[in-house]
Structures are given as C-alpha cells and as structure tokens.
Design an enzyme around this catalytic site. Structure first.
Site, PDB file in Angstrom:
ATOM      1  N   THR A 168       0.867  -1.178   0.000  1.00 11.13           N
ATOM      2  CA  THR A 168       0.000   0.000   0.000  1.00 11.13           C
ATOM      3  C   THR A 168       0.909   1.236   0.000  1.00 11.13           C
ATOM      4  O   THR A 168       2.019   1.155   0.509  1.00 11.13           O
ATOM      5  CB  THR A 168      -0.842   0.008   1.291  1.00 11.13           C
ATOM      6  OG1 THR A 168      -1.563  -1.197   1.367  1.00 11.13           O
ATOM      7  CG2 THR A 168      -1.799   1.179   1.348  1.00 11.13           C
ATOM      8  N   ARG A 196     -13.682  -7.332  -2.856  1.00 16.25           N
ATOM      9  CA  ARG A 196     -13.099  -7.175  -1.524  1.00 16.25           C
ATOM     10  C   ARG A 196     -12.584  -5.750  -1.357  1.00 16.25           C
ATOM     11  O   ARG A 196     -11.858  -5.227  -2.193  1.00 16.25           O
ATOM     12  CB  ARG A 196     -11.938  -8.148  -1.331  1.00 16.25           C
ATOM     13  CG  ARG A 196     -11.240  -8.028   0.048  1.00 16.25           C
ATOM     14  CD  ARG A 196      -9.985  -7.171  -0.019  1.00 16.25           C
ATOM     15  NE  ARG A 196      -9.198  -7.236   1.231  1.00 16.25           N
ATOM     16  CZ  ARG A 196      -8.134  -6.495   1.492  1.00 16.25           C
ATOM     17  NH1 ARG A 196      -7.702  -5.607   0.614  1.00 16.25           N
ATOM     18  NH2 ARG A 196      -7.486  -6.612   2.625  1.00 16.25           N
ATOM     19  N   VAL A 197     -12.984  -5.104  -0.288  1.00 17.43           N
ATOM     20  CA  VAL A 197     -12.462  -3.784   0.050  1.00 17.43           C
ATOM     21  C   VAL A 197     -11.742  -3.911   1.380  1.00 17.43           C
ATOM     22  O   VAL A 197     -12.287  -4.460   2.335  1.00 17.43           O
ATOM     23  CB  VAL A 197     -13.590  -2.738   0.143  1.00 17.43           C
ATOM     24  CG1 VAL A 197     -13.041  -1.397   0.612  1.00 17.43           C
ATOM     25  CG2 VAL A 197     -14.281  -2.589  -1.216  1.00 17.43           C
ATOM     26  N   GLY A 198     -10.524  -3.434   1.430  1.00 17.49           N
ATOM     27  CA  GLY A 198      -9.737  -3.532   2.656  1.00 17.49           C
ATOM     28  C   GLY A 198      -9.814  -2.265   3.480  1.00 17.49           C
ATOM     29  O   GLY A 198     -10.774  -1.500   3.401  1.00 17.49           O
ATOM     30  N   ASP A 199      -8.767  -2.045   4.264  1.00 13.83           N
ATOM     31  CA  ASP A 199      -8.766  -0.914   5.193  1.00 13.83           C
ATOM     32  C   ASP A 199      -8.594   0.432   4.504  1.00 13.83           C
ATOM     33  O   ASP A 199      -9.040   1.456   5.016  1.00 13.83           O
ATOM     34  CB  ASP A 199      -7.615  -1.086   6.187  1.00 13.83           C
ATOM     35  CG  ASP A 199      -6.264  -1.027   5.483  1.00 13.83           C
ATOM     36  OD1 ASP A 199      -5.524  -0.057   5.691  1.00 13.83           O
ATOM     37  OD2 ASP A 199      -5.969  -1.950   4.704  1.00 13.83           O
ATOM     38  N   THR A 219      -0.538   0.784   6.602  1.00 17.93           N
ATOM     39  CA  THR A 219      -0.249  -0.242   5.607  1.00 17.93           C
ATOM     40  C   THR A 219      -0.107  -1.569   6.342  1.00 17.93           C
ATOM     41  O   THR A 219       0.230  -1.586   7.527  1.00 17.93           O
ATOM     42  CB  THR A 219       1.049   0.071   4.822  1.00 17.93           C
ATOM     43  OG1 THR A 219       1.421  -1.086   4.061  1.00 17.93           O
ATOM     44  CG2 THR A 219       2.207   0.431   5.736  1.00 17.93           C
ATOM     45  N   GLY A 220      -0.387  -2.661   5.640  1.00 17.64           N
ATOM     46  CA  GLY A 220      -0.275  -3.970   6.266  1.00 17.64           C
ATOM     47  C   GLY A 220      -1.489  -4.817   5.969  1.00 17.64           C
ATOM     48  O   GLY A 220      -2.162  -4.599   4.955  1.00 17.64           O
ATOM     49  N   HIS A 221      -1.795  -5.752   6.865  1.00 19.76           N
ATOM     50  CA  HIS A 221      -2.920  -6.654   6.632  1.00 19.76           C
ATOM     51  C   HIS A 221      -4.233  -5.921   6.878  1.00 19.76           C
ATOM     52  O   HIS A 221      -4.577  -5.568   8.008  1.00 19.76           O
ATOM     53  CB  HIS A 221      -2.809  -7.885   7.531  1.00 19.76           C
ATOM     54  CG  HIS A 221      -3.892  -8.873   7.263  1.00 19.76           C
ATOM     55  ND1 HIS A 221      -4.855  -9.179   8.182  1.00 19.76           N
ATOM     56  CD2 HIS A 221      -4.190  -9.581   6.144  1.00 19.76           C
ATOM     57  CE1 HIS A 221      -5.704 -10.055   7.646  1.00 19.76           C
ATOM     58  NE2 HIS A 221      -5.309 -10.313   6.416  1.00 19.76           N
ATOM     59  N   GLY A 222      -4.964  -5.672   5.785  1.00 22.06           N
ATOM     60  CA  GLY A 222      -6.138  -4.799   5.825  1.00 22.06           C
ATOM     61  C   GLY A 222      -7.190  -5.194   6.835  1.00 22.06           C
ATOM     62  O   GLY A 222      -7.725  -4.361   7.569  1.00 22.06           O
TER      63      GLY A 222
END
Length: 318
Positions: A168, A196-199, A219-222
């Site tokens: 990200t 899929r929508v992440g953070d 940034t990272g695992h959403g």
C-alpha cells in the site's frame, strides 16, 4: 504561515525482496520530494499528500495504481482515501478499475460531492462525469503481478505467502498553516475475492487526519487494520499525550497482540513531530523536515541527506 512543513510517505509494509529494494527506496524518495516541493512553495498539506501518493501510483514498484496486484479473476481493483485535518472532510473510492490515479478520484469525491466514499460502477460513472480519462486495465498490470496471480492460482499455492509483500502507499503532511492531511492508495491483496475492500478506503483504518491530533496513514494486513481502526487508534494515543513514535508503536503492538496482525503506520502532528513505524520485516518510508531528507526500509535503517543533495541526484536518476 509560520510553520515549517513536514511530509512523511510510506511505500507499504511487508517483505520487500532484495531485487526490489532500490526501486522502493528511490520511489519513496521521489514521492516525498515531490510532495515537499508543494509544501515549500506554501502549498497545502492536502495537495502535497495527493501529489506524493500520485507519484507512487505511477511507479510500478508499488501495489497501487500501475503495479496493483490482481484479484481472483485477474483484474485490478483499487482503493484510495484522502482526508483534510482542518475540516475532517474526506473522499474515498473502492474497487475501482481502469483508473490510473485513484487518489485523484478520491480527492474529487471529497471536493465535488456531498459523499465520502464511492464504489465500483458508481465511482466509475462519477469519474466519467468529472472527465477523468479511462486507463485501459491492461496498462495497470505489470508482468510481475500477473506472474504472482498465476502462481497463486496453482492448487498447492499459499496466497498468504505472497501477501506479505503488500505495498500500500501513503503520505501524511503538515503545511505552513499548521493543517494536516493524509492520503492512502492500494491495489489490495493478491488473488482477493472480487469486490473485496480492505482498510485503505475506510476512514479511520487506512487513514485519518485531524488538526487537533495529527494525521496517520497505514499499511499492512487490511482486515487486521480494520479490526483495530489503526489510523484513528494511533491518533487517539497521541491525544492521550504520547509522542508520534510511542503512539504508533503502541497501536501496532495492540494490533499484533489482539489479532496477530502486522503492519506499519506513518504519522505527523500539527507541530511537525513525525514517526514511521512498522511491525513487519520491512517498510519503505521517507520524510522531509527542516530541509533534511530521511529514508529507510529495514528496522533501524535511516539515511539522511540534505534536500538539495537529494534533488541533485534525483535529476540525474538514481
């Protein structure tokens, strides 16, 4: 204004493989110098973070814009957010295709609508109405991302392994008026479900900006970031009196212990204190403060140059 502006950018937390290190370093440095150029001329934090993120969207080293990873169907779907710390206005887009610079579209959502988040086909209609040129989906896809997508489709593959290289991109800044802003943009997770929508597009998770506390981009695992609302959590700790570095570490530590999630966060407050912290192996980051450029990728790594020196080597190419 009387403030000395500061900008911080990240190019994503995760595993940054050796062959990509130079490109990632060069990319965050280029982005931070572009954003700083705007601040130095008295420009707004909003314009600076948008420009820095746009620079990384155009750089195929990062998982945003061109270079975004592919979903399970082999398409690019991107998310982006921007937020103004002065008014708390924000604009975001999610699951957008055929848009070269989702961050520009997010800024238009903020400026031209009464809404904060537009998704998928609605975002596409809005882009057309705004005269945003359509980018053929193919031109956003790099060979590396297609290759990874293929590997992840294999029966014995473990997509989790490949998702460690997340990439990200984001930026936070404070301008000479003391206003803060954040911007974040991503292609998401490789081989994610369609839709899929992440953070990143979620206010408070992918980013948050409030002049009274500061601005953060994550940034990272959403999914982990969403569970703890990481950007807002970091700013909450600053409101409780922690330094940006302490606040970032505390929020990341909570995410790790509570949901076993890894990531990174960049943060700046309205007096110009900043931090770039991460719980992953690496995160590419860069900052400019007081005409000094700092940047790094590995834990504990920090290079420093004067901005003038950096701009000179920038024009010669790295």
């Amino acid at each position: 204004g009387g403030m000395r502006p500061v900008i911080v950018v990240h190019g994503g937390a995760g595993r940054i493989f050796k062959d990509r290190e130079e490109g990632c370093r060069a990319g965050v440095v280029r982005a931070v110098l572009r954003g700083y150029g705007i601040l130095k001329q008295g420009g707004s934090a909003l314009d600076a973070v948008e420009e820095a993120v746009r620079s990384m969207e155009d750089d195929p080293h990062f998982n945003a814009g061109r270079g975004s990873v592919l979903n399970e169907k082999g398409e690019v779907e991107m998310d982006a957010i921007i937020m103004d710390g002065k008014t708390l206005d924000s604009g975001a887009v999610s699951a957008v295709k055929r848009i070269g610079n989702p961050i520009k579209l997010a800024r238009l959502v903020m400026a031209k609508t009464k809404h904060m988040l537009l998704t998928d086909s609605g975002a596409h209609l809005f882009a057309q109405a705004m005269g945003v040129p359509e980018t053929p989906g193919e031109t956003l896809i790099t060979e590396r991302c297609r290759e990874r997508w293929r590997k992840n489709l294999e029966a014995d593959s473990n997509p989790e392994e490949f998702q460690k290289d997340l990439g990200t991109v984001g930026a936070v800044a404070v301008d000479s008026e003391g206003n803060v802003a954040c911007a974040t943009s991503t292609g998401g997770l490789s081989n994610k479900l369609v839709g899929r929508v992440g953070d990143t597009a979620c206010i408070g998770s992918g980013g948050y900006a409030d002049n009274s506390s500061g601005a953060a981009s994550t940034t990272g695992h959403g999914e982990s970031i969403m569970k703890v609302v990481l950007a807002r959590l970091t700013l909450y700790h600053m409101e409780q009196g922690m330094s940006p570095e302490m606040a970032a570490d505390t929020a990341l530590d909570y995410m790790k212990t509570r949901v076993e999630g890894l990531g990174g966060v960049i943060v700046v407050n309205s007096s110009g204190e900043w931090a770039a912290r991460f719980s992953t192996k690496e995160m590419s980051w860069a900052t400019v403060k007081d005409d000094q450029l700092h940047y790094g990728i590995h834990a504990g790594e920090r290079h420093t140059k004067s901005v003038d020196e950096a701009l000179a080597s920038e024009s010669e190419g790295f």
